[in-house]
Design a protein around this motif. Structure first.
Motif, short mmCIF file in Angstrom:
data_model
loop_
_atom_site.label_atom_id
_atom_site.label_comp_id
_atom_site.label_asym_id
_atom_site.label_seq_id
_atom_site.Cartn_x
_atom_site.Cartn_y
_atom_site.Cartn_z
N PRO A 113 0.82 -1.23 0.00
CA PRO A 113 0.00 0.00 0.00
C PRO A 113 0.84 1.26 0.00
O PRO A 113 0.49 2.24 -0.65
CB PRO A 113 -0.83 -0.16 1.29
CG PRO A 113 -0.92 -1.64 1.51
CD PRO A 113 0.39 -2.18 1.04
N ARG A 114 1.94 1.24 0.76
CA ARG A 114 2.82 2.41 0.80
C ARG A 114 3.43 2.68 -0.56
O ARG A 114 3.48 3.83 -1.02
CB ARG A 114 3.91 2.20 1.85
CG ARG A 114 4.93 3.34 1.95
CD ARG A 114 4.27 4.65 2.31
NE ARG A 114 5.25 5.71 2.42
CZ ARG A 114 4.95 6.99 2.48
NH1 ARG A 114 3.68 7.38 2.42
NH2 ARG A 114 5.90 7.90 2.59
N GLN A 150 0.81 4.16 -2.85
CA GLN A 150 0.59 5.58 -2.57
C GLN A 150 1.70 6.43 -3.19
O GLN A 150 1.44 7.53 -3.70
CB GLN A 150 0.53 5.81 -1.06
CG GLN A 150 -0.72 5.26 -0.40
CD GLN A 150 -0.72 5.49 1.10
OE1 GLN A 150 0.24 6.02 1.66
NE2 GLN A 150 -1.77 5.06 1.76
N GLN A 151 2.93 5.94 -3.13
CA GLN A 151 4.03 6.69 -3.71
C GLN A 151 3.90 6.80 -5.22
O GLN A 151 4.22 7.84 -5.81
CB GLN A 151 5.36 6.03 -3.34
CG GLN A 151 5.70 6.15 -1.86
CD GLN A 151 6.99 5.44 -1.51
OE1 GLN A 151 7.44 4.54 -2.23
NE2 GLN A 151 7.61 5.83 -0.41
N ALA A 209 1.20 9.41 -5.82
CA ALA A 209 1.73 10.75 -5.50
C ALA A 209 2.67 11.23 -6.60
O ALA A 209 2.64 12.41 -6.98
CB ALA A 209 2.44 10.72 -4.16
N ASP A 262 -2.84 12.35 -0.94
CA ASP A 262 -3.49 11.06 -0.75
C ASP A 262 -5.00 11.18 -0.61
O ASP A 262 -5.69 10.16 -0.54
CB ASP A 262 -2.90 10.34 0.46
CG ASP A 262 -3.07 11.11 1.74
OD1 ASP A 262 -3.12 12.35 1.69
OD2 ASP A 262 -3.17 10.48 2.81
N ARG A 263 -5.53 12.41 -0.54
CA ARG A 263 -6.98 12.61 -0.49
C ARG A 263 -7.54 13.09 -1.83
O ARG A 263 -8.74 13.29 -1.95
CB ARG A 263 -7.34 13.61 0.61
CG ARG A 263 -7.06 13.08 2.02
CD ARG A 263 -7.42 14.09 3.07
NE ARG A 263 -7.18 13.57 4.43
CZ ARG A 263 -7.27 14.30 5.53
NH1 ARG A 263 -7.61 15.57 5.45
NH2 ARG A 263 -7.03 13.75 6.70
N THR A 275 -8.72 12.07 -5.10
CA THR A 275 -9.13 10.80 -5.71
C THR A 275 -9.12 10.87 -7.24
O THR A 275 -9.10 9.83 -7.90
CB THR A 275 -10.54 10.41 -5.24
OG1 THR A 275 -11.47 11.47 -5.57
CG2 THR A 275 -10.55 10.20 -3.73
#
Length: 335
Positions: A150-151, A154-155, A158, A222-223, A225
């Motif tokens: 998951p990390r 996210q990267q 981003a 991360d918010r 969408t």
């Protein structure tokens, strides 16, 4: 003109891993030629080659260690002989093709896939794809799907958002965002003029002028969408994104932030030492009124439950209603 790289074991190992196979496949390489190849000085090359005397196969016997003819490249006074020829023996195994274990190959495949996915807009991914295809074929499992953590995911997101923001800034265009607001548990659509992406702590933020809020806001990546590059040009002057490292960052700049005032009785005054407060106004009876920034309504409810019955909401009143409903719901569990 040659340059001298910063000293360090990592740089030295990198130079030796380049130099030894190069010497193995060529006879009569002069010291000056090797220095030019590595972008360093003949003196540094001599120092690197002296390290090889301590390198070799396990065992440590004379036949196990690499041998370098230093007499051909160093004078009796210790100065490098730039025209001297470097001769390295007993280092044939360094020229063998690199063999990767299944774990090492998988790690490289994951890294290359992430590199390809996070490449900036306009980058050429063909080289990465070719290396990736060869590595997958050599590993014998090109069909294997490796799911990032998951990390890592996210990267990747981003990095993709950052590339889109950079493109919008470079072309002077607006962005349309779909942004998740935790305090209202909903997504809101916003058109923004981006300034850039900044980082504070573990989070990255889009610094932009929000036309819905009619002001500058920070949006956590991360918010976000969904983000779309619009054909419309920005309507506010461009500037560099804010530097959040010097204390300019405040959570009330977030689009979903609310300033909440609480009254804390003496037993609840400890909260001012553990939570960031914008202002603390002490009363003569030992109580205090405090202002704090709330970006998540659920977090405030949990805090009030923890401080109950020694904390109350002064304003806004909507938080009082939310807390009262949650407190009654919790109380019903014990009946």
């Amino acid at each position: 003109m040659s340059r001298t790289p910063a000293p360090g074991a990592r740089d030295q190992v990198a130079r030796l891993l380049t130099l030894v196979p190069f010497l193995h496949h060529r006879d009569g390489v002069r010291l000056e030629e090797a220095a030019q190849l590595l972008g360093t000085t003949p003196k540094q090359v001599v120092q690197d080659l002296k390290v090889l005397f301590m390198c070799g196969l396990p065992g440590g016997l004379p036949d196990d260690l690499i041998d370098v003819d230093l007499d051909a490249i160093v004078t009796e006074e210790g100065s490098p002989v730039t025209e001297g020829v470097i001769r390295v023996e007993n280092a044939d195994y360094l020229a063998r093709p690199l063999r990767l274990s299944a774990t090492e190959a998988s790690a490289m495949i994951v890294a290359l896939r992430m590199l390809r996915d996070t490449a900036a807009a306009g980058a050429n991914p063909e080289l990465v794809d070719r290396v990736l295809a060869k590595l997958e074929a050599a590993a014998g499992a090109p069909h294997v799907e490796i799911t990032p953590s998951p990390r890592d995911a996210q990267q990747v997101v981003a990095a993709q958002l950052t590339a889109l923001v950079d493109q919008a800034v470079a072309t002077g265009r607006q962005l349309r965002l779909l942004y998740f607001v935790p305090s209202r548990d909903e997504e809101s659509e916003r058109v923004v003029d981006p300034y850039g992406v900044v980082t504070h702590g573990v989070f990255s933020y889009l610094d932009a002028h929000c036309h819905r809020a009619e002001g500058e806001r920070l949006f956590r990546l991360d918010r976000i969408t969904k983000a779309e590059l619009l054909p419309t040009s920005r309507t506010v002057p461009a500037r560099a994104p804010r530097d959040l490292s010097d204390g300019l960052f405040t959570d009330d700049a977030a689009p979903d932030a609310t300033i909440v005032t609480l009254r804390l009785e003496p037993p609840a005054r400890w909260a001012t030492d553990y939570y960031p407060m914008r202002d603390v106004r002490a009363n003569d009876d030992g109580s205090a009124e405090v202002d704090l920034v709330v970006v998540d309504r659920r977090w405030l409810t949990r805090l009030l439950l923890r401080l109950a019955p020694h904390a109350t909401v002064v304003h806004p009143s909507e938080f009082t209603d939310t807390f009262t409903a949650r407190a009654q719901e919790t109380l019903s569990l014990y009946r």
